[in-house]
Write a protein that holds these residues in place. Structure first.
Motif, PDB file in Angstrom:
ATOM      1  N   PHE A 137      58.989  39.290  39.352  1.00 44.97           N
ATOM      2  CA  PHE A 137      58.113  40.291  39.968  1.00 44.97           C
ATOM      3  C   PHE A 137      56.874  40.499  39.100  1.00 44.97           C
ATOM      4  CE2 PHE A 137      56.584  44.645  39.933  1.00 44.97           C
ATOM      5  CZ  PHE A 137      56.206  44.807  41.252  1.00 44.97           C
ATOM      6  N   VAL A 138      57.090  40.668  37.809  1.00 45.41           N
ATOM      7  CA  VAL A 138      55.981  40.900  36.878  1.00 45.41           C
ATOM      8  C   VAL A 138      55.028  39.703  36.884  1.00 45.41           C
ATOM      9  CG1 VAL A 138      55.384  41.241  34.447  1.00 45.41           C
ATOM     10  CG2 VAL A 138      57.313  42.482  35.443  1.00 45.41           C
ATOM     11  N   THR A 139      55.564  38.506  36.906  1.00 43.51           N
ATOM     12  CA  THR A 139      54.731  37.306  36.919  1.00 43.51           C
ATOM     13  C   THR A 139      53.851  37.256  38.165  1.00 43.51           C
ATOM     14  OG1 THR A 139      56.392  36.098  35.656  1.00 43.51           O
ATOM     15  CG2 THR A 139      54.762  34.782  36.837  1.00 43.51           C
ATOM     16  N   GLY A 140      54.449  37.450  39.337  1.00 40.97           N
ATOM     17  CA  GLY A 140      53.681  37.415  40.581  1.00 40.97           C
ATOM     18  C   GLY A 140      52.645  38.519  40.658  1.00 40.97           C
ATOM     19  N   ALA A 141      53.020  39.732  40.234  1.00 39.34           N
ATOM     20  CA  ALA A 141      52.078  40.854  40.262  1.00 39.34           C
ATOM     21  C   ALA A 141      50.934  40.627  39.276  1.00 39.34           C
ATOM     22  CB  ALA A 141      52.804  42.155  39.943  1.00 39.34           C
ATOM     23  N   ALA A 142      51.235  40.059  38.111  1.00 37.92           N
ATOM     24  CA  ALA A 142      50.192  39.797  37.114  1.00 37.92           C
ATOM     25  C   ALA A 142      49.205  38.748  37.610  1.00 37.92           C
ATOM     26  CB  ALA A 142      50.827  39.352  35.799  1.00 37.92           C
ATOM     27  N   ILE A 143      49.697  37.715  38.259  1.00 39.78           N
ATOM     28  CA  ILE A 143      48.807  36.679  38.809  1.00 39.78           C
ATOM     29  C   ILE A 143      47.870  37.298  39.844  1.00 39.78           C
ATOM     30  CG2 ILE A 143      48.727  34.582  40.214  1.00 39.78           C
ATOM     31  CD1 ILE A 143      51.418  33.808  38.836  1.00 39.78           C
ATOM     32  N   ALA A 144      48.424  38.138  40.729  1.00 38.65           N
ATOM     33  CA  ALA A 144      47.610  38.792  41.754  1.00 38.65           C
ATOM     34  C   ALA A 144      46.609  39.762  41.120  1.00 38.65           C
ATOM     35  CB  ALA A 144      48.499  39.524  42.747  1.00 38.65           C
ATOM     36  N   LEU A 145      47.031  40.476  40.097  1.00 40.15           N
ATOM     37  CA  LEU A 145      46.142  41.422  39.418  1.00 40.15           C
ATOM     38  C   LEU A 145      44.944  40.709  38.800  1.00 40.15           C
ATOM     39  CD1 LEU A 145      45.632  44.332  38.403  1.00 40.15           C
ATOM     40  CD2 LEU A 145      46.927  43.703  36.364  1.00 40.15           C
ATOM     41  N   VAL A 146      45.189  39.600  38.143  1.00 45.82           N
ATOM     42  CA  VAL A 146      44.101  38.825  37.537  1.00 45.82           C
ATOM     43  C   VAL A 146      43.165  38.293  38.626  1.00 45.82           C
ATOM     44  CG1 VAL A 146      43.564  36.707  36.255  1.00 45.82           C
ATOM     45  CG2 VAL A 146      45.376  38.231  35.452  1.00 45.82           C
ATOM     46  N   GLY A 147      43.732  37.769  39.718  1.00 46.70           N
ATOM     47  CA  GLY A 147      42.903  37.246  40.798  1.00 46.70           C
ATOM     48  C   GLY A 147      42.035  38.316  41.440  1.00 46.70           C
ATOM     49  N   ILE A 148      42.609  39.471  41.731  1.00 46.57           N
ATOM     50  CA  ILE A 148      41.834  40.552  42.349  1.00 46.57           C
ATOM     51  C   ILE A 148      40.774  41.059  41.384  1.00 46.57           C
ATOM     52  CG2 ILE A 148      41.948  42.925  43.205  1.00 46.57           C
ATOM     53  CD1 ILE A 148      44.633  42.211  44.472  1.00 46.57           C
ATOM     54  N   ALA A 149      41.133  41.212  40.112  1.00 49.45           N
ATOM     55  CA  ALA A 149      40.170  41.705  39.124  1.00 49.45           C
ATOM     56  C   ALA A 149      38.987  40.758  38.983  1.00 49.45           C
ATOM     57  CB  ALA A 149      40.855  41.917  37.785  1.00 49.45           C
ATOM     58  N   ILE A 150      39.250  39.465  38.916  1.00 52.91           N
ATOM     59  CA  ILE A 150      38.153  38.491  38.812  1.00 52.91           C
ATOM     60  C   ILE A 150      37.318  38.506  40.087  1.00 52.91           C
ATOM     61  CG2 ILE A 150      37.596  36.029  38.688  1.00 52.91           C
ATOM     62  CD1 ILE A 150      40.005  35.742  36.783  1.00 52.91           C
ATOM     63  N   GLY A 151      37.969  38.493  41.244  1.00 54.08           N
ATOM     64  CA  GLY A 151      37.236  38.525  42.508  1.00 54.08           C
ATOM     65  C   GLY A 151      36.431  39.802  42.674  1.00 54.08           C
ATOM     66  N   HIS A 152      36.998  40.920  42.245  1.00 50.20           N
ATOM     67  CA  HIS A 152      36.325  42.214  42.357  1.00 50.20           C
ATOM     68  C   HIS A 152      35.102  42.290  41.455  1.00 50.20           C
ATOM     69  CE1 HIS A 152      35.968  46.472  43.202  1.00 50.20           C
ATOM     70  NE2 HIS A 152      35.871  46.700  41.900  1.00 50.20           N
ATOM     71  N   SER A 153      35.164  41.644  40.290  1.00 54.10           N
ATOM     72  CA  SER A 153      34.051  41.703  39.347  1.00 54.10           C
ATOM     73  C   SER A 153      32.956  40.691  39.654  1.00 54.10           C
ATOM     74  CB  SER A 153      34.561  41.480  37.919  1.00 54.10           C
ATOM     75  OG  SER A 153      35.045  40.163  37.773  1.00 54.10           O
ATOM     76  N   TYR A 154      33.241  39.737  40.526  1.00 61.03           N
ATOM     77  CA  TYR A 154      32.257  38.712  40.878  1.00 61.03           C
ATOM     78  C   TYR A 154      31.131  39.373  41.676  1.00 61.03           C
ATOM     79  CZ  TYR A 154      30.572  34.129  42.315  1.00 61.03           C
ATOM     80  OH  TYR A 154      29.813  33.017  42.508  1.00 61.03           O
ATOM     81  N   PRO A 155      29.860  39.093  41.328  1.00 58.03           N
ATOM     82  CA  PRO A 155      28.740  39.720  42.054  1.00 58.03           C
ATOM     83  C   PRO A 155      28.746  39.339  43.523  1.00 58.03           C
ATOM     84  CG  PRO A 155      27.934  38.343  40.230  1.00 58.03           C
ATOM     85  CD  PRO A 155      29.411  38.195  40.287  1.00 58.03           C
ATOM     86  N   ARG A 156      28.530  40.315  44.365  1.00 56.03           N
ATOM     87  CA  ARG A 156      28.530  40.092  45.799  1.00 56.03           C
ATOM     88  C   ARG A 156      27.106  39.851  46.294  1.00 56.03           C
ATOM     89  NH1 ARG A 156      32.151  42.880  44.223  1.00 56.03           N
ATOM     90  NH2 ARG A 156      33.979  43.836  44.980  1.00 56.03           N
ATOM     91  N   HIS A 157      27.007  39.076  47.363  1.00 55.89           N
ATOM     92  CA  HIS A 157      25.722  38.843  48.015  1.00 55.89           C
ATOM     93  C   HIS A 157      25.315  40.147  48.690  1.00 55.89           C
ATOM     94  CE1 HIS A 157      22.884  37.285  50.958  1.00 55.89           C
ATOM     95  NE2 HIS A 157      22.708  36.289  50.122  1.00 55.89           N
ATOM     96  N   PRO A 158      24.027  40.535  48.638  1.00 64.28           N
ATOM     97  CA  PRO A 158      23.599  41.810  49.226  1.00 64.28           C
ATOM     98  C   PRO A 158      23.949  41.965  50.693  1.00 64.28           C
ATOM     99  CG  PRO A 158      21.760  40.731  48.085  1.00 64.28           C
ATOM    100  CD  PRO A 158      22.927  39.812  48.033  1.00 64.28           C
ATOM    101  N   ASP A 159      23.945  40.866  51.455  1.00 57.41           N
ATOM    102  CA  ASP A 159      24.273  40.960  52.885  1.00 57.41           C
ATOM    103  C   ASP A 159      25.755  41.141  53.137  1.00 57.41           C
ATOM    104  OD1 ASP A 159      21.653  40.732  53.528  1.00 57.41           O
ATOM    105  OD2 ASP A 159      21.738  38.594  54.013  1.00 57.41           O
ATOM    106  N   SER A 160      26.614  40.917  52.124  1.00 58.76           N
ATOM    107  CA  SER A 160      28.059  41.019  52.340  1.00 58.76           C
ATOM    108  C   SER A 160      28.573  42.422  52.066  1.00 58.76           C
ATOM    109  CB  SER A 160      28.809  40.017  51.467  1.00 58.76           C
ATOM    110  OG  SER A 160      28.668  40.365  50.106  1.00 58.76           O
ATOM    111  N   SER A 161      27.672  43.376  51.863  1.00 56.97           N
ATOM    112  CA  SER A 161      28.085  44.755  51.652  1.00 56.97           C
ATOM    113  C   SER A 161      28.804  45.243  52.888  1.00 56.97           C
ATOM    114  CB  SER A 161      26.874  45.626  51.370  1.00 56.97           C
ATOM    115  OG  SER A 161      27.241  46.970  51.362  1.00 56.97           O
ATOM    116  N   ASN A 162      29.961  45.858  52.692  1.00 61.64           N
ATOM    117  CA  ASN A 162      30.770  46.232  53.849  1.00 61.64           C
ATOM    118  C   ASN A 162      31.300  47.645  53.740  1.00 61.64           C
ATOM    119  OD1 ASN A 162      32.496  45.763  51.767  1.00 61.64           O
ATOM    120  ND2 ASN A 162      33.371  43.911  52.646  1.00 61.64           N
ATOM    121  N   LYS A 163      30.612  48.506  53.106  1.00 56.23           N
ATOM    122  CA  LYS A 163      31.128  49.863  52.923  1.00 56.23           C
ATOM    123  C   LYS A 163      30.560  50.809  53.913  1.00 56.23           C
ATOM    124  CE  LYS A 163      32.333  49.034  48.344  1.00 56.23           C
ATOM    125  NZ  LYS A 163      32.942  49.400  47.255  1.00 56.23           N
TER     126      LYS A 163
END
Length: 163
Positions: A137-163
């Motif tokens: 469980f810890v292994t799978g959650a850690a892999i997902a945490l790293v992936g989301i954190a990297i994806g979340h920190s990646y700069p987004r294109h201005p047109d892809s704003s979705n808030k």
């Protein structure tokens, strides 16, 4: 603004605010619908690969192939799939703040992949019951945490704003 929303300048200036507001509402709804469909497609791809790995183990793996399965699926295919799906989830901000719930969900699925294959085969062979391995469980959650954190920190294109 006319280029951004693909509306003529005449329509923006003379068309009246009601038509423009309605048009913007329709465009926003279409974007939200596409985002939801994209997120659903990611979830279905992940679940499909996960299910395929279980089916492959039970129907196409013999005792001598078990170590190859272990290395290929539990240490390569499922972790890479988890990372890529979570990276895309973080990058596209699917789910907003709730995207972080993918970490425990991926942890549970990774743990269940191990439990439904090797642990289940071991329990069937020995007749002894074993609890799922929390380390999986810890292994799978850690892999997902790293992936989301990297994806979340990646700069987004201005047109892809979705808030």
């Amino acid at each position: 603004m006319s280029d951004l929303y693909h509306v003529s300048l005449d329509h923006l200036l003379k068309g009246g605010s009601t038509g423009y507001v309605d048009y913007l509402g329709e465009r926003t709804d279409a974007v939200k619908s596409r985002r939801q469909q994209s997120f659903l497609a990611l979830v279905l791809v992940y679940l499909g690969i996960w299910a395929f790995s279980l089916i492959l183990f039970w129907f196409f793996t013999s005792g001598s192939d078990a170590m190859g399965y272990w290395i290929m699926f539990l240490w390569v295919v499922l972790p890479v799939t988890t990372f890529v799906i979570s990276l895309l989830t973080g990058r596209n901000d699917y789910g907003g703040r709730r995207k972080w719930l993918a970490c425990p969900a991926c942890g549970v699925l990774y743990m269940l992949a191990h439990y439904a294959t090797f642990s289940a085969a071991n329990m069937a062979a020995t007749g002894r019951f074993h609890l799922p391995s929390f380390s999986m469980f810890v292994t799978g959650a850690a892999i997902a945490l790293v992936g989301i954190a990297i994806g979340h920190s990646y700069p987004r294109h201005p047109d892809s704003s979705n808030k």
